[in-house]
Design an enzyme around this catalytic site. Structure first.
Site, PDB file in Angstrom:
ATOM      1  N   GLN A  65     -13.576   5.137  13.493  1.00  0.00           N
ATOM      2  CA  GLN A  65     -13.939   4.035  12.601  1.00  0.00           C
ATOM      3  C   GLN A  65     -14.947   3.065  13.235  1.00  0.00           C
ATOM      4  OE1 GLN A  65      -9.614   3.167  11.562  1.00  0.00           O
ATOM      5  NE2 GLN A  65     -10.618   2.680   9.634  1.00  0.00           N
ATOM      6  N   HIS A 120      -1.480   7.437   9.158  1.00  0.00           N
ATOM      7  CA  HIS A 120      -2.777   7.042   8.598  1.00  0.00           C
ATOM      8  C   HIS A 120      -3.868   7.149   9.678  1.00  0.00           C
ATOM      9  CE1 HIS A 120      -5.319   4.201   6.010  1.00  0.00           C
ATOM     10  NE2 HIS A 120      -5.972   4.240   7.156  1.00  0.00           N
ATOM     11  N   GLU A 121      -3.572   6.628  10.880  1.00  0.00           N
ATOM     12  CA  GLU A 121      -4.577   6.639  11.952  1.00  0.00           C
ATOM     13  C   GLU A 121      -4.808   8.047  12.492  1.00  0.00           C
ATOM     14  OE1 GLU A 121      -6.308   4.079  12.074  1.00  0.00           O
ATOM     15  OE2 GLU A 121      -4.912   2.766  11.017  1.00  0.00           O
ATOM     16  N   GLY A 144      -4.176  -1.293  12.202  1.00  0.00           N
ATOM     17  CA  GLY A 144      -4.439  -0.061  12.937  1.00  0.00           C
ATOM     18  C   GLY A 144      -5.924   0.242  12.882  1.00  0.00           C
ATOM     19  N   CYS A 173      -7.257   0.779   3.858  1.00  0.00           N
ATOM     20  CA  CYS A 173      -8.020   1.277   4.999  1.00  0.00           C
ATOM     21  C   CYS A 173      -9.193   0.336   5.244  1.00  0.00           C
ATOM     22  CB  CYS A 173      -8.520   2.693   4.693  1.00  0.00           C
ATOM     23  SG  CYS A 173      -9.437   3.424   6.074  1.00  0.00           S
ATOM     24  N   LEU A 174      -9.405  -0.035   6.517  1.00  0.00           N
ATOM     25  CA  LEU A 174     -10.523  -0.929   6.850  1.00  0.00           C
ATOM     26  C   LEU A 174     -11.870  -0.278   6.533  1.00  0.00           C
ATOM     27  CD1 LEU A 174      -9.289  -2.438  10.247  1.00  0.00           C
ATOM     28  CD2 LEU A 174      -9.332  -3.561   8.007  1.00  0.00           C
ATOM     29  N   HIS A 194      -7.337   9.861  10.560  1.00  0.00           N
ATOM     30  CA  HIS A 194      -8.727   9.542  10.898  1.00  0.00           C
ATOM     31  C   HIS A 194      -9.256  10.446  12.014  1.00  0.00           C
ATOM     32  CE1 HIS A 194      -9.769   6.128   8.404  1.00  0.00           C
ATOM     33  NE2 HIS A 194      -8.681   5.462   8.742  1.00  0.00           N
TER      34      HIS A 194
HETATM   35 ZN    ZN Z   1      -7.968   3.866   7.695  1.00  0.00          ZN
END
Ligand code: ZN
Length: 165
Positions: free
Chosen positions: A51, A137-138, A46, A95-96, A141
Site C-alpha cells: 500500500q 485483510h492485510e 492496519g 480499506c485505506l 494485500h
Molecule cells: Zn486494505
C-alpha cells in the site's frame, strides 16, 4: 522516519503477489517505521507494505490505538495455518486504498497465523474478533487482493461505481 503516500486502488501495485523478506534484510526496520507512521497518519488500523509501493511480505496492525490502548504488531512473511475454525462471519470493512467505500466481507471468524518478528524469530498465534479480521485483510494485500475481490459480481460493480463517482 516518514509518512508515505498510500496507493489508491486500482494502482497495479495493489494487485501483485509480494515477495518474501529475506532474514536480516537491512531495509526492514525503516519500512516498519514508515508503515506505522503512514497508518497512524491515515487514521487506519492496519497497513501492508504494497500500500506504500513496497512489494514485500510485511504488514502492521494496531486495532486499539484509537481507544488510547496502543497494540502495535508487525507481521513479516505471514502465512495462514489451515485447519482451524471455519465459521464464516460477515463484517463491514474499510480499506485505506479504497477510501470512502466500506463494504461487507465474509471471512473466517478466527485464524491461525505464523510469521517472523522484526528480530527474525518465528512466531505463531490464533486470532479472533477484530484482530482476526484485520490480519486477514492485510494478508490479502500481500497476495494482491483487496476487499472488492470478495464481492459477488453485481455488488462489486455497484461498489466500484460508487468508488469511481
Ligand atoms: Zn486494505
Amino acid at each position: 522516519m516518514s509518512v508515505r503516500p498510500i496507493l489508491l486502488w486500482p494502482d497495479p501495485r495493489l494487485t501483485q503477489v509480494c515477495d518474501p523478506f529475506v532474514s536480516g534484510d537491512p531495509a526492514l526496520a525503516g519500512l516498519i517505521e514508515d508503515l506505522f507512521d503512514s497508518m497512524y497518519a491515515a487514521n487506519g488500523r492496519g497497513l501492508a507494505a504494497p500500500q506504500i509501493g513496497v512489494l514485500r511480505r510485511v504488514f502492521v496492525v494496531d486495532v486499539s490505538w484509537k481507544e488510547a490502548t496502543p497494540d502495535p504488531r508487525v507481521f513479516i512473511n505471514p502465512r495462514l495455518v489451515q485447519g482451524g475454525d471455519t465459521d464464516i462471519c460477515t463484517m463491514e470493512e474499510q480499506c485505506l486504498s479504497i477510501p470512502g467505500v466500506p463494504m461487507p466481507v465474509d471471512r473466517p471468524q478466527s485464524v491461525q497465523l505464523q510469521w517472523e518478528t522484526p528480530d527474525w524469530q518465528p512466531k505463531g498465534l490464533s486470532f479472533d474478533g477484530v484482530l482476526a479480521r484485520c490480519v486477514q485483510h492485510e494478508l490479502d494485500h500481500l497476495n494482491g487482493r483487496v476487499i472488492f475481490d470478495h464481492q459477488p459480481p453485481e455488488r462489486r460493480a455497484t461498489l466500484e461505481a460508487q468508488y469511481a463517482g
